[in-house]
Design an enzyme around this catalytic site. Structure first.
Site, PDB file in Angstrom:
ATOM      1  N   GLU A   1      -0.709  -8.301   5.232  1.00 22.58           N
ATOM      2  CA  GLU A   1      -0.508  -8.362   6.687  1.00 22.58           C
ATOM      3  C   GLU A   1      -1.825  -8.311   7.454  1.00 22.58           C
ATOM      4  O   GLU A   1      -1.853  -8.570   8.659  1.00 22.58           O
ATOM      5  CB  GLU A   1       0.430  -7.231   7.139  1.00 22.58           C
ATOM      6  CG  GLU A   1      -0.170  -5.832   7.195  1.00 22.58           C
ATOM      7  CD  GLU A   1      -0.217  -5.113   5.843  1.00 22.58           C
ATOM      8  OE1 GLU A   1      -0.041  -5.786   4.797  1.00 22.58           O
ATOM      9  OE2 GLU A   1      -0.453  -3.895   5.829  1.00 22.58           O
TER      10      GLU A   1
ATOM     11  N   HIS B   1      -3.125  -5.372   1.397  1.00 19.27           N
ATOM     12  CA  HIS B   1      -2.467  -5.573   2.692  1.00 19.27           C
ATOM     13  C   HIS B   1      -2.419  -7.043   3.081  1.00 19.27           C
ATOM     14  O   HIS B   1      -3.284  -7.501   3.837  1.00 19.27           O
ATOM     15  CB  HIS B   1      -3.227  -4.814   3.785  1.00 19.27           C
ATOM     16  CG  HIS B   1      -3.165  -3.338   3.645  1.00 19.27           C
ATOM     17  ND1 HIS B   1      -2.078  -2.597   4.065  1.00 19.27           N
ATOM     18  CD2 HIS B   1      -4.044  -2.452   3.133  1.00 19.27           C
ATOM     19  CE1 HIS B   1      -2.295  -1.324   3.814  1.00 19.27           C
ATOM     20  NE2 HIS B   1      -3.473  -1.198   3.245  1.00 19.27           N
TER      21      HIS B   1
ATOM     22  N   CYS C   1       0.820  -1.221   0.000  1.00 18.63           N
ATOM     23  CA  CYS C   1       0.000   0.000   0.000  1.00 18.63           C
ATOM     24  C   CYS C   1       0.848   1.263   0.000  1.00 18.63           C
ATOM     25  O   CYS C   1       1.441   1.610  -1.016  1.00 18.63           O
ATOM     26  CB  CYS C   1      -0.989  -0.040   1.161  1.00 18.63           C
ATOM     27  SG  CYS C   1      -2.336   1.135   0.988  1.00 18.63           S
TER      28      CYS C   1
END
Lengths: 293, 192
Positions: B176, B174, B79
C-alpha cells in the site's frame, strides 16, 4: 532514487504506520510496559515528563542513554527520545543507540537560538513541533519526516494545540484555493521553498504525517484533536500525572480510534479517576512553544 | 464488490486509496457494529500489532472477525496484519487470530534504521517494489492437521516475506506504500 531520499521515504513511512495511534511519554521501563499494554503505538522515553520539567525549572537536556536503552529493551513498539533544538550532537548520540524517532523538542532547553538541526544528514527520522504552516514546512525542509502541534507541554491545557491545528488547517485551505501564480508570493511570506508550497496547494495536506501534541489530558481532548484533523496524538504528562494511568491511557487509545463516536467516548470518560491538575495558559511564565520558529 | 479495511490504527487509508484507484468500494471497520455491514473481503493493514490486537478485544471485534476469516472470507494482510494471522509469534506468548499455521518474528530486521526498500519476485505476479518498515518475516511455515502447508509467495534475502494459505494472503512488506497495485489486484482476484 538516491540513498538519502530512500531513507527519508522510509522514515515518512514509519510515521504513516503510527497514524491513528497514541504516543505516550514514559520515564521508566515499568511505565513503558504499562503504556504498551494500554495500547500505545510508540513511547517517548524521557527522564522527566514535561509537567515535572516545568516544575523543576533549570536547563533540561537529552535523557541518559542508559535509561533510554532500558526502555528499548522493555517494549516491542517504537521508542522515541527528545534532543534539544539545534543540538545535533545529542541527536548523533540518539542515532548511535538506534532510536526509532528523534523529537527535536521545545520541551527541552534550546541549544541553538538560530539554527535547527540539519535533519537531512541523519538516517533516523525526526519529528518536530509547529505552530503554523510556515514553521511546519521549514522543519520539513530541514528533513523532519513527521510534524506535531506545539501545544504547551506539561500544562494539561489543550487551548494551544487547538490553536496550532486550526491555524495550520486554515493556512492549508488558503494555499489550496490560491491561483498558481500566487504561490510564489505565498512561499515568500511563509519563508519556505516553493516546491513545498506547491505540494500543499496540490494535495491539501502536509507532505508528512501530522500529530497533535501538548495539553492532551482526556479522551475528549484526544477526540477533539482528531476531529480537527490530527492523524494521531502524543500524550505527555496527561497519563502518568493522572490518578489511574493504565485506565486513562487505554481510554485515550480507544477515543483516538473512534473519535466521532460520542456515546463511546462518554463511556470511556467515566470513572477515570483524577485527571492531571493542569495549569491555564495565563498562569504560566514560560511559553515553550515560543522556542524555535 | 466491497472491501472492509480494519481501521483501528495504522496505515489503513493507504489501502483504501489503493482500492479506490482500482475502482473498488471500501468501508472501514472501527467497531463491532461495522462487522454487520455487507462486504466481500477484509484487509488487515500495517501499524502496531499490539495496538490493533488490544483494540480488537476491547471493542468486541475479535471473535466475529475471526469467525469471518475462518469461514473463508478472503483476507489480505500486510506487516502487522500478517502478525495478527500467525499461529505463532517468536519470543512472544500472545497471539491473535492464529488462522495461518506459521511462526513470524516481529521487528525481525531490527529498529527503524533496519527498514529498507527493495524490488523482488512475488510468485504469480513478477518483480514488484517492496517497502519493509520495522518489518516481521516468517521464520517457518507449518503443516496443519489436514496436511495443508501455507504456499510461499515471496522470499527476500532467504527470508519468507509472503505466504498464501486457503483464503488468506499475508505479506511482511507494505504494497500500500508503493504505486504498484498488483498485490491488491491479486487479492481482488481471489474474490472475483
Amino acid at each position: 532514487m538516491s540513498t538519502n531520499n530512500e531513507r527519508y521515504e522510509l522514515n515518512k513511512n514509519l510515521a504513516q504506520m503510527l497514524k491513528g495511534g497514541v504516543i505516550m511519554d514514559v520515564t521508566t521501563p515499568e511505565q513503558a510496559k504499562i503504556a504498551e499494554a494500554a495500547g500505545a503505538c510508540a513511547v517517548m522515553a524521557l527522564e522527566r515528563i514535561p509537567a515535572d520539567i516545568r516544575a523543576a525549572g533549570g536547563v533540561s537536556r537529552m535523557s541518559d542513554p542508559k535509561m533510554i536503552k532500558g526502555i528499548q529493551e522493555a517494549v516491542s513498539i517504537p521508542v522515541m527520545a527528545k534532543c534539544r533544538i539545534g543540538h545535533f550532537a545529542e541527536a548523533q548520540v540518539l542515532q548511535a543507540i538506534e532510536i526509532d524517532y528523534i523529537d527535536e523538542s521545545e520541551v527541552l532547553s534550546p541549544a541553538d537560538d538560530v539554527y535547527h538541526i540539519n535533519k537531512r544528514e541523519f538516517g533516523v527520522p525526526f519529528v518536530c513541533g509547529a505552530k503554523d504552516l510556515g514553521e511546519a514546512l521549514r522543519r520539513i525542509n530541514e528533513g523532519a519526516s513527521m510534524i506535531r502541534t506545539k501545544g504547551e507541554p506539561g500544562t494539561g491545557d489543550i487551548v494551544q494545540a487547538v490553536r496550532h491545528m486550526r491555524k495550520m488547517n486554515s493556512e492549508i485551505s488558503k494555499l489550496v484555493s490560491m491561483r498558481e501564480d500566487e504561490l510564489f508570493e505565498a512561499a515568500k511570506q511563509l519563508q519556505v521553498p516553493y516546491d513545498l508550497v506547491l505540494y500543499v496547494h496540490e494535495n491539501g495536506k502536509l507532505p508528512v504525517v501530522n500529530f497533535a501534541a501538548g495539553g492532551v489530558a482526556t479522551p475528549a481532548d484526544a477526540a477533539l484533536m482528531m476531529q480537527l484533523g490530527a492523524e494521531g496524538v502524543f500524550v505527555g504528562s496527561g497519563i502518568f500525572k493522572s490518578g489511574n494511568p493504565a485506565k486513562r491511557a487505554a481510554a485515550i487509545v480507544q477515543a483516538v480510534t473512534n473519535y466521532t463516536d460520542a456515546k463511546l467516548i462518554a463511556e470511556l470518560s467515566s470513572d477515570l479517576g483524577e485527571a492531571m491538575v493542569g495549569i491555564n495558559e495565563q498562569e504560566i511564565e514560560l511559553l515553550m512553544a515560543e522556542r524555535g520558529k | 464488490m466491497t472491501i472492509a479495511v480494519l481501521a483501528l490504527q495504522g496505515a489503513f487509508i493507504e489501502h483504501e486509496q489503493m482500492l479506490q484507484k482500482l475502482g473498488v468500494h471500501t468501508i472501514e471497520l472501527r467497531q463491532a457494529s461495522d462487522l454487520q455491514k455487507d462486504f466481500d473481503g477484509i484487509i488487515l493493514p500495517g501499524g502496531e500489532s499490539t495496538v490493533q490486537g488490544k483494540l480488537l478485544h476491547d471493542l468486541n471485534m475479535f471473535e466475529p472477525l475471526k469467525e469471518k476469516i475462518q469461514s473463508g472470507m478472503p483476507v489480505l494482510a500486510t506487516c502487522a496484519g500478517m502478525i495478527l494471522l500467525a499461529s505463532d509469534i517468536a519470543e512472544q506468548d500472545e497471539t491473535y487470530f492464529e488462522t495461518i499455521p506459521m511462526t513470524v518474528k516481529r521487528n525481525a530486521y531490527g529498529r527503524q534504521l533496519g527498514s529498507f526498500h527493495t524490488n523482488a519476485e512475488a510468485s504469480g505476479i513478477g518483480e514488484i517494489p517492496m517497502t519493509f518498515i520495522r518489518a516481521p518475516y516468517v521464520e517457518s511455515v507449518h503443516t496443519d492437521t489436514s496436511g495443508n502447508t501455507p504456499e510461499i509467495l515471496s522470499i527476500v534475502e532467504d527470508r519468507i516475506v509472503g505466504v498464501k494459505y486457503k483464503n488468506q494472503m499475508a505479506f511482511a512488506f507494505h504494497p500500500e506504500l508503493d504505486q504498484d497495485t498488483q498485490i491488491h489486484e491479486a487479492f481482488l482476484g481471489m474474490i472475483r
